[in-house]
Design a protein around this motif. Structure first.
Motif, PDB file in Angstrom:
ATOM      1  N   ALA A 187       0.816  -1.226   0.000  1.00  0.00           N
ATOM      2  CA  ALA A 187       0.000   0.000   0.000  1.00  0.00           C
ATOM      3  C   ALA A 187       0.845   1.270   0.000  1.00  0.00           C
ATOM      4  N   SER A 188       1.890   1.286   0.796  1.00  0.00           N
ATOM      5  CA  SER A 188       2.702   2.509   0.892  1.00  0.00           C
ATOM      6  C   SER A 188       3.434   2.812  -0.413  1.00  0.00           C
ATOM      7  N   TYR A 189       3.745   1.781  -1.194  1.00  0.00           N
ATOM      8  CA  TYR A 189       4.485   1.968  -2.439  1.00  0.00           C
ATOM      9  C   TYR A 189       3.607   2.519  -3.571  1.00  0.00           C
ATOM     10  N   VAL A 190       2.299   2.338  -3.451  1.00  0.00           N
ATOM     11  CA  VAL A 190       1.380   2.835  -4.481  1.00  0.00           C
ATOM     12  C   VAL A 190       0.488   3.945  -3.935  1.00  0.00           C
TER      13      VAL A 190
ATOM     14  N   SER B 159       4.908   9.561 -12.862  1.00  0.00           N
ATOM     15  CA  SER B 159       6.374   9.640 -12.938  1.00  0.00           C
ATOM     16  C   SER B 159       7.039   8.961 -11.739  1.00  0.00           C
ATOM     17  N   THR B 160       6.441   9.111 -10.549  1.00  0.00           N
ATOM     18  CA  THR B 160       7.003   8.492  -9.342  1.00  0.00           C
ATOM     19  C   THR B 160       6.941   6.971  -9.430  1.00  0.00           C
ATOM     20  N   LEU B 161       5.794   6.467  -9.835  1.00  0.00           N
ATOM     21  CA  LEU B 161       5.637   5.018  -9.959  1.00  0.00           C
ATOM     22  C   LEU B 161       6.525   4.460 -11.070  1.00  0.00           C
TER      23      LEU B 161
ATOM     24  N   ARG C 154       5.327  -5.770  -9.148  1.00  0.00           N
ATOM     25  CA  ARG C 154       4.039  -6.033  -9.798  1.00  0.00           C
ATOM     26  C   ARG C 154       2.998  -4.998  -9.379  1.00  0.00           C
ATOM     27  N   ALA C 155       3.022  -4.630  -8.103  1.00  0.00           N
ATOM     28  CA  ALA C 155       2.037  -3.668  -7.588  1.00  0.00           C
ATOM     29  C   ALA C 155       2.238  -2.281  -8.184  1.00  0.00           C
ATOM     30  N   VAL C 156       3.476  -1.794  -8.181  1.00  0.00           N
ATOM     31  CA  VAL C 156       3.711  -0.435  -8.680  1.00  0.00           C
ATOM     32  C   VAL C 156       3.532  -0.375 -10.202  1.00  0.00           C
TER      33      VAL C 156
END
Length: 250
Positions: free
Chosen positions: A30-33, A93-95, A188-190
């Motif tokens: 969750a924190s990464y996305v 851009s961050t992802l 995979r999530a990001v």
């Protein structure tokens, strides 16, 4: 999803619903996305605000239908340009930066876990296999979690084990997915979150246009190209207004 579902806005832009489309979305990722969720949240909130403004402006007796439409459109454009679109650009851009960095991690070189002598024997064994047998054996070692064999083969130049340059990055990725599942899951999530942001920008713009609305025309009206047009858009109204203001420019 929101406690009260707002049917005025597409469910495709609901932040909770959007995150649920990411298979690997959970407490670990969750924190990464979070930038994607923040972007969806601001978009959803802003679209609701535009719909509210559209409903409220109807009660303003000082505005014509055209004036009311332009007022709502001005509010919508200001909010989207100042808040929503920058958030979506930043999220994308961050992802994407995370995706690119972690893609490199997934194909980076590994160090052999066995001694130099054992590693040399393992590579010699694999080099003596037929191509199909060699690839199957390496993949099987990775799936079995045999880090000693897998790292011995992949921790040295491919030619020592009979692996060509095109196959080694594929095998390295398979290796990292097996031995670094946390990183593979985050990647995979990001990746899914980035693709979600990029693919739903079109939905966002359509929802803005829908929320602002147009003026429906009665009868048959044709534009300059002879095509039937049953509505006047805010952009067309603004162009007419600006043109009418030119004679008053000092």
């Amino acid at each position: 999803m929101a406690d009260e579902i707002d049917t005025r806005v597409s469910l495709d832009l609901d932040p909770e619903a959007a995150m649920l489309t990411i298979v690997d979305y959970d407490d670990d990722t969750a924190s990464y996305v979070s930038t994607a969720k923040s972007a969806f949240t601001e978009a959803f909130t802003s679209l609701r605000a535009i719909h509210d403004a559209k409903a409220a402006v109807v009660d303003d007796p000082t505005l014509t239908e055209a004036g009311a439409l332009l007022k709502v459109d001005d509010f919508a454009q200001k909010r989207m340009i100042a808040k929503v679109y920058p958030l979506w650009d930043t999220a994308s851009s961050t992802l994407n930066a995370k995706v690119e960095a972690w893609e490199k991690e997934m194909t980076k070189a590994v160090e052999s876990k066995a001694s130099q002598m054992v590693s040399s024997e393992i590579r010699a064994h694999f080099k003596g296999l037929k191509t199909g047998e060699r690839m199957a054996a390496i993949s099987q070692a990775i799936r079995d979690g045999d880090d000693v064999v897998a790292s011995a083969v992949l921790g040295a130049p491919g030619m020592l084990s009979g692996i060509d340059d095109e196959m080694k990055p594929i095998l390295l990725r398979e290796y990292h997915e097996r031995f670094n599942p946390g990183l593979a899951k985050r990647l995979r999530a990001v990746t899914a979150a980035r693709d979600l942001i990029d693919s739903r920008m079109g939905v966002l713009k359509k929802e803005v246009a829908k929320a602002v609305g147009t003026i429906k025309l009665k009868g048959n009206t044709f534009d300059l190209h002879g095509q039937y047009s049953g509505e006047i858009t805010p952009a067309q109204l603004r162009a007419k207004r600006d043109k009418s203001h030119k004679p008053f420019t000092v």
